[in-house]
Design an enzyme around this catalytic site. Sequence first.
Site, PDB file in Angstrom:
ATOM      1  CE1 TYR A  50      -3.106  -2.999   0.582  1.00 52.31           C
ATOM      2  CE2 TYR A  50      -3.432  -2.280   2.829  1.00 52.31           C
ATOM      3  CZ  TYR A  50      -3.724  -3.151   1.811  1.00 52.31           C
ATOM      4  OH  TYR A  50      -4.615  -4.167   2.014  1.00 52.31           O
ATOM      5  CG  LEU A 209     -18.290  -0.718   4.661  1.00 50.89           C
ATOM      6  CD1 LEU A 209     -17.918   0.708   5.051  1.00 50.89           C
ATOM      7  CD2 LEU A 209     -19.700  -1.050   5.117  1.00 50.89           C
TER       8      LEU A 209
END
Length: 314
Positions: A50, A209
């Site tokens: 990341y 989500l």
Amino acid sequence: MSGIGAGLEVFPLALGGNTFGWTSDETASHQVLDAFVEAGGDFLDTADGYSAWVPGNSGGESETIIGDWIASRGSRDRVVIGTKVSQHPQFRGLAAANVRAAADASLKRLRTDHIDLYWAHFDDPKTPLEETAAAFDGLVQDGKIRAIGLSNYTGERIREWFRIARRNGLTLPVAVQPHYNLVRRGGYESDNAPVVAEENLAVVPYYGLASGFLTGKYKTAEDLDGAIRGGAAGNYLNDAGLAVVKVLEEIARDHGVAPAAVALAWLRGRPGIAAPIASARTLDQLPALIASATLNLSVADVEALDEVSARVPQ
């Protein structure tokens, strides 16, 4: 608190670090981290890769931001850090030498002497599992990591890791990290869930989500325009996916919370789930995530979500 093995107890929500150095700059990231810990959170999820996909980034940006925050706040003992190996541009794969080098690089960026939960980010079919399992065990023996997790592994490969570890007296994994949410159930429930139950593994699912789809903010193709994560959310923009969002919104109104809180609370209530992962790009996105950790859904709520989500094509 939820247990994830190796003596680790965590808040039942993990804060995703994938936005740090991507859609959240250092200042915004530190604000989110401060607020998360202030609200009782302690479980941070990141990876050495990341956010290498961002133009101008080289990988490790999220770890560096977290490490700088830890150093500036003196907060290492307040957080449980999970990071991952295999996707950093300089440390691809899970060969033993690479695992060791990548762990040292992560420790330096995180500005800590140990990683609480070290994940094999993606399976590496080019490297024998015996070699990878031994490398992770070596890091445990050296005190550089406390526990081992497997991310994006099939059920059979998880079982194979356990067979190898038991045969050779190596440290056993304690957790798995699958892609799992209300609109993406089939793969995890049919493949990973049986071995999770057999080995009593903690589950820390990502995309809880569905790239923002389960917040209810994407309901038309126009809503996706300009959204950085809109492409992924768009995969669920169909009648079955929108039916899930409708039920989420109804239950959210009944409880006085945001749909995101309901989606994560449903996930938290599934068998074996220790802490879903969710990311907050900005401070205003955090309260809904925090609310999920204490939201208790009724039996009727869960049944309604189970039923409507089971109709989503997998």
